[in-house]
Design an enzyme around this catalytic site. Structure first.
Site, PDB file in Angstrom:
ATOM      1  N   GLU A  95       7.476  -9.096   1.194  1.00  0.00           N
ATOM      2  CA  GLU A  95       8.899  -9.202   1.507  1.00  0.00           C
ATOM      3  C   GLU A  95       9.701  -8.205   0.676  1.00  0.00           C
ATOM      4  OE1 GLU A  95      10.166 -13.262   0.910  1.00  0.00           O
ATOM      5  OE2 GLU A  95       8.219 -13.991   1.586  1.00  0.00           O
ATOM      6  N   CYS A 108      15.205  -5.007  -3.640  1.00  0.00           N
ATOM      7  CA  CYS A 108      14.234  -5.720  -4.469  1.00  0.00           C
ATOM      8  C   CYS A 108      12.892  -5.624  -3.764  1.00  0.00           C
ATOM      9  CB  CYS A 108      14.662  -7.175  -4.641  1.00  0.00           C
ATOM     10  SG  CYS A 108      13.526  -8.156  -5.656  1.00  0.00           S
ATOM     11  N   CYS A 115       0.800 -13.466  -6.076  1.00  0.00           N
ATOM     12  CA  CYS A 115       0.916 -13.340  -7.530  1.00  0.00           C
ATOM     13  C   CYS A 115      -0.110 -14.234  -8.210  1.00  0.00           C
ATOM     14  CB  CYS A 115       2.332 -13.733  -7.977  1.00  0.00           C
ATOM     15  SG  CYS A 115       2.648 -13.429  -9.731  1.00  0.00           S
ATOM     16  N   CYS A 119       3.327 -19.286 -12.167  1.00  0.00           N
ATOM     17  CA  CYS A 119       4.504 -19.978 -12.701  1.00  0.00           C
ATOM     18  C   CYS A 119       4.808 -21.209 -11.839  1.00  0.00           C
ATOM     19  CB  CYS A 119       5.706 -19.037 -12.730  1.00  0.00           C
ATOM     20  SG  CYS A 119       5.467 -17.611 -13.824  1.00  0.00           S
ATOM     21  N   CYS A 122       7.670 -21.135  -9.068  1.00  0.00           N
ATOM     22  CA  CYS A 122       7.761 -19.961  -8.197  1.00  0.00           C
ATOM     23  C   CYS A 122       7.062 -20.182  -6.862  1.00  0.00           C
ATOM     24  CB  CYS A 122       7.154 -18.756  -8.913  1.00  0.00           C
ATOM     25  SG  CYS A 122       7.218 -17.236  -7.957  1.00  0.00           S
ATOM     26  N   GLY A 162       4.947 -10.765  -6.862  1.00  0.00           N
ATOM     27  CA  GLY A 162       3.962 -10.133  -7.731  1.00  0.00           C
ATOM     28  C   GLY A 162       4.471  -9.871  -9.138  1.00  0.00           C
ATOM     29  N   GLU A 163       3.548  -9.571 -10.021  1.00  0.00           N
ATOM     30  CA  GLU A 163       3.833  -9.219 -11.413  1.00  0.00           C
ATOM     31  C   GLU A 163       3.568  -7.727 -11.587  1.00  0.00           C
ATOM     32  OE1 GLU A 163       4.367  -8.173 -15.003  1.00  0.00           O
ATOM     33  OE2 GLU A 163       5.006 -10.213 -14.499  1.00  0.00           O
ATOM     34  N   SER A 194      10.784  -5.926 -13.703  1.00  0.00           N
ATOM     35  CA  SER A 194      10.796  -7.274 -14.269  1.00  0.00           C
ATOM     36  C   SER A 194       9.372  -7.752 -14.515  1.00  0.00           C
ATOM     37  CB  SER A 194      11.506  -8.234 -13.308  1.00  0.00           C
ATOM     38  OG  SER A 194      11.427  -9.563 -13.786  1.00  0.00           O
ATOM     39  N   SER A 217      11.252 -12.114 -17.654  1.00  0.00           N
ATOM     40  CA  SER A 217      11.405 -13.481 -17.149  1.00  0.00           C
ATOM     41  C   SER A 217      11.058 -14.422 -18.290  1.00  0.00           C
ATOM     42  CB  SER A 217      10.471 -13.714 -15.955  1.00  0.00           C
ATOM     43  OG  SER A 217      10.859 -12.923 -14.857  1.00  0.00           O
ATOM     44  N   LEU A 218      12.069 -14.995 -18.889  1.00  0.00           N
ATOM     45  CA  LEU A 218      11.881 -15.806 -20.098  1.00  0.00           C
ATOM     46  C   LEU A 218      11.840 -17.301 -19.763  1.00  0.00           C
ATOM     47  CD1 LEU A 218      11.575 -15.491 -23.162  1.00  0.00           C
ATOM     48  CD2 LEU A 218      14.059 -15.757 -23.348  1.00  0.00           C
ATOM     49  N   HIS A 219      12.940 -17.835 -19.265  1.00  0.00           N
ATOM     50  CA  HIS A 219      13.043 -19.179 -18.696  1.00  0.00           C
ATOM     51  C   HIS A 219      12.874 -20.345 -19.689  1.00  0.00           C
ATOM     52  CE1 HIS A 219      13.151 -16.975 -15.031  1.00  0.00           C
ATOM     53  NE2 HIS A 219      11.876 -16.647 -15.079  1.00  0.00           N
ATOM     54  N   ASN A 293      15.837 -21.388  -7.682  1.00  0.00           N
ATOM     55  CA  ASN A 293      15.538 -21.545  -6.256  1.00  0.00           C
ATOM     56  C   ASN A 293      14.686 -22.793  -6.047  1.00  0.00           C
ATOM     57  OD1 ASN A 293      16.703 -18.999  -5.352  1.00  0.00           O
ATOM     58  ND2 ASN A 293      15.027 -18.035  -6.460  1.00  0.00           N
ATOM     59  N   CYS A 336      12.454 -13.798  -3.056  1.00  0.00           N
ATOM     60  CA  CYS A 336      11.138 -13.330  -2.634  1.00  0.00           C
ATOM     61  C   CYS A 336      10.077 -14.393  -2.837  1.00  0.00           C
ATOM     62  CB  CYS A 336      10.762 -12.064  -3.409  1.00  0.00           C
ATOM     63  SG  CYS A 336      11.435 -10.585  -2.633  1.00  0.00           S
TER      64      CYS A 336
END
Length: 349
Positions: A95, A108, A115, A119, A122, A162-163, A194, A217-219, A293, A336
């Protein structure tokens, strides 16, 4: 030659095209003509009108053209955000999201089909992993999307499915393709990458001293909570991650961005805000707060508006610059991974 053995056209360098031309008895200038078409997002040789028909046929014999296709398009009625769904030659789906800001169009892109990071919040993690994308397939999302909508894209964010640092070599090649002054010529400061925090790759990236924007991406502000949300935290502690981030800022002089999705009564407490402020103290950074999300089966709910505001205020009171990321394309599942997940579930049903 089987398609699987052919190189995707947008993975070709200027030098490779020049060599191909010379090896096949074509004049040098033809390489420049072909590259100009490719850099315009044209991957269908039938549209390359200034290339002789026999040469176009030979190109199709030797390289892969037109096998990456847009199979779906969704346009938000709220803000005009577009989601393009690309089908890759091997059946994988990715996407790409195009967003309009006052400064122009931003895209983006995905770096992988799926991935492996796992996570827990996600949608991409729930859809399984296909493969990493080539540099050309990453560039194709920019160039083909730009050609499709007929408007120039100003900035690129590698923050889709993806990473990126799990596809490191192709990521670096992609950045070179975008930066090439004889090609696309997009400045490094118009590109953001990212990562969920693969520390060795952050350090390797730092050594390149690129002026690319880096987002983490900390979170979560501590190891215990971060391990619950992100398996990568079991491999690299938050102190290791922050050390690598400080090295990046010191080496490049670039401000770093921390992405922080807010989950209701999970990581949006005042205590978390205090911890986060302490963690980032003295670092040239910006915190991008994200209204999380939600998707079917997710164990998390997005934070309430009041808790989001309280969290941001707590950070700002401690001198940490923080903004709430503008939500875009909510009516078309623009985040995404959401659509790919539903597509994969349909395919398996």
């Amino acid at each position: 030659m089987d398609n699987n053995d052919k190189k995707f056209c947008l993975d070709l360098t200027n030098d490779e095209l020049l060599k191909w031309c010379l090896d096949n008895g074509y004049p040098k200038f033809r390489a420049g003509q072909i590259m100009k078409w490719l850099n315009s997002g044209v991957t269908d040789t039938s549209k390359m009108t200034n290339i002789p028909a026999a040469m176009r046929e030979k190109l199709n014999e030797d390289f892969m053209f037109s096998d990456m296709k847009i199979i779906d398009e969704f346009v938000s009625k709220i803000d005009g955000t577009r989601k393009l769904v690309y089908l890759l030659p091997d059946g994988n789906i990715i996407e790409t999201v195009i967003m309009r800001y006052k400064t122009g169009l931003s895209i983006c892109i995905s770096s992988q089909a799926g991935c492996k990071m796992g996570c827990s919040f996600c949608a991409s993690a729930k859809a399984g992993f296909g493969r990493s994308l080539t540099a050309g397939e990453m560039a194709a999302q920019v160039l083909m999307s730009q050609d499709h909508i007929g408007e120039k894209i100003r900035t690129v964010v590698v923050m889709g499915i993806g990473e990126p640092f799990d596809n490191y070599d192709n990521l670096i090649s992609f950045i070179k393709i975008m930066n090439d002054p004889d090609g696309i010529n997009m400045g490094a400061r118009h590109i953001t990458v990212s990562t969920c925090g693969i520390v060795p790759k952050i350090r390797e990236f730092t050594k390149l001293r690129l002026q690319v924007n880096l987002a983490i991406s900390l979170h979560a502000p501590n190891d215990e909570l971060r391990r619950e949300l992100m398996p990568v935290a079991s491999a690299y502690s938050i102190n290791e991650l922050m050390g690598a981030c400080r090295e990046y800022v010191n080496a490049t002089g670039r401000r770093i961005t921390f992405e922080y999705s807010l989950f209701n009564e999970v990581n949006d407490t005042f205590a978390c805000a205090e911890q986060l402020a302490g963690l980032l103290k003295g670092l040239n950074c910006h915190v991008n707060l994200i209204a999380a999300n939600e998707f079917p089966g997710s164990p998390y709910k997005r934070s309430t508006k009041g808790r989001v505001e309280a969290f941001r205020n707590a950070l700002e009171n401690k001198g940490i610059n923080a903004t709430l990321r503008r939500e875009m394309g909510t009516d078309i599942m623009a985040a995404c991974g959401q659509l790919r997940r539903s597509r994969e579930e349909e395919r398996k049903a």
